[in-house]
Design an enzyme around this catalytic site. Structure first.
Site, PDB file in Angstrom:
ATOM      1  N   LYS A 253      58.177  13.251 -32.980  1.00 18.47           N
ATOM      2  CA  LYS A 253      59.189  12.186 -32.907  1.00 18.47           C
ATOM      3  C   LYS A 253      59.390  11.580 -34.282  1.00 18.47           C
ATOM      4  CE  LYS A 253      56.408   8.476 -33.557  1.00 18.47           C
ATOM      5  NZ  LYS A 253      56.509   7.588 -34.737  1.00 18.47           N
TER       6      LYS A 253
ATOM      7  N   ASP B  15      51.729   5.512 -28.339  1.00 19.01           N
ATOM      8  CA  ASP B  15      52.903   6.378 -28.493  1.00 19.01           C
ATOM      9  C   ASP B  15      53.070   7.361 -27.340  1.00 19.01           C
ATOM     10  OD1 ASP B  15      53.964   5.427 -30.843  1.00 19.01           O
ATOM     11  OD2 ASP B  15      52.954   6.882 -32.127  1.00 19.01           O
TER      12      ASP B  15
END
Length: 276
Positions: free
Chosen positions: A8, A133
């Protein structure tokens, strides 16, 4: 079972304040990119967790998030033995959440392999025990994340941005960056999400990472990479997360390709990646 563990980037990252538990309350927009680790999971009859990788010195096994994910789930079945191989393509300590995405895919993979019938919410709760995350990687779209990263507002990004990702091998401690952070609460994430949903290119001018100044103070040479991306035609260049990966946003393929050629001559890790 073979799984792709997508990295990401943070299109924005704001820190609102430091919480009493020592974490920082954040507000960030994250999106997956077409750079991925490759995870292979095979059942075995030994009842053991056997791990190997193309990078076997990543960390001690007991600290490996893939192993920790297996430990959290193994009591839910009597078929606990697995052979795991990880091909690491995402740079380490790079602000791309490589360890987090690997853990998320391990949870998804074991859920399928062991027929655990865990819902997405169930898996997100398990993932949160391992890292802030991780819940993001169970979403199928971009998302705005609040809290410590676990409060997710998924949305469809309709802005076609072309990304050039550069990493020069600098290793950065997230804890050190957070310790020195003093810039809080001014990124207009609500407005940015609205613009991205509408495919509005002016969203790019609002992208910001409040950690950048700290990262660049600690590692001034990273400013050169940011500047080079702009000089080669990027609309904007940003550090992802706490770094050290830097991405440039391009709106046409010619500029992207030109920048890729130029940057590849200087840096070992340069990738053209799609937003997912």
């Amino acid at each position: 079972m073979n799984r792709k563990c997508f990295a990401k980037i943070n299109l924005t990252l704001d820190s609102l304040y430091k919480r009493d538990d020592g974490y920082h309350e954040i507000d960030t927009i994250m999106t997956r990119i077409g750079l991925f680790d490759e995870l292979s999971i095979k059942p075995n009859d030994s009842g053991e967790f056997n791990y190997s990788s193309n990078l076997n010195d990543i960390c001690p096994l007991e600290d490996n998030l893939i192993y920790k994910a297996w430990k959290l789930l193994k009591d839910k079945t009597n078929k606990v033995g697995v052979d795991v191989y990880l091909k690491k393509n995402i740079p380490l300590a790079a602000g791309l959440a490589g360890g987090s995405t690997d853990a998320a895919e391990m949870i998804k993979g074991l859920n399928e392999l062991w027929n655990l019938n865990l819902s997405r919410k169930d898996m997100q709760k398990i993932g949160l025990k391992l890292g802030a995350d991780i819940p993001f990687f169970f979403e199928e779209s971009s998302a705005r994340a609040k809290g410590i990263g676990e409060i997710l507002e998924p949305f469809n990004n309709n802005l076609d941005m072309k990304i050039l990702l550069v990493n020069d091998g600098t290793k950065i401690s997230s804890a050190e960056v957070y310790k020195n952070l003093a810039d809080y609460g001014h990124v207009e994430n609500g407005l940015i999400v609205k613009k991205l949903k509408n495919g509005d290119q002016t969203a790019i001018s609002y992208f910001e990472n409040v950690m950048e100044n700290v990262v660049i103070d600690l590692h001034p040479h990273l400013l050169d990479i940011k500047s080079e991306l702009i000089n080669y035609g990027a609309e904007l260049s940003l550090i992802s997360g706490s770094g050290a990966s830097i991405f440039g946003i391009f709106m046409n393929n010619q500029s992207l390709s030109n920048a890729y050629i130029k940057m590849s001559q200087k840096y070992e890790f340069v990738r053209k990646v799609e937003l997912i």
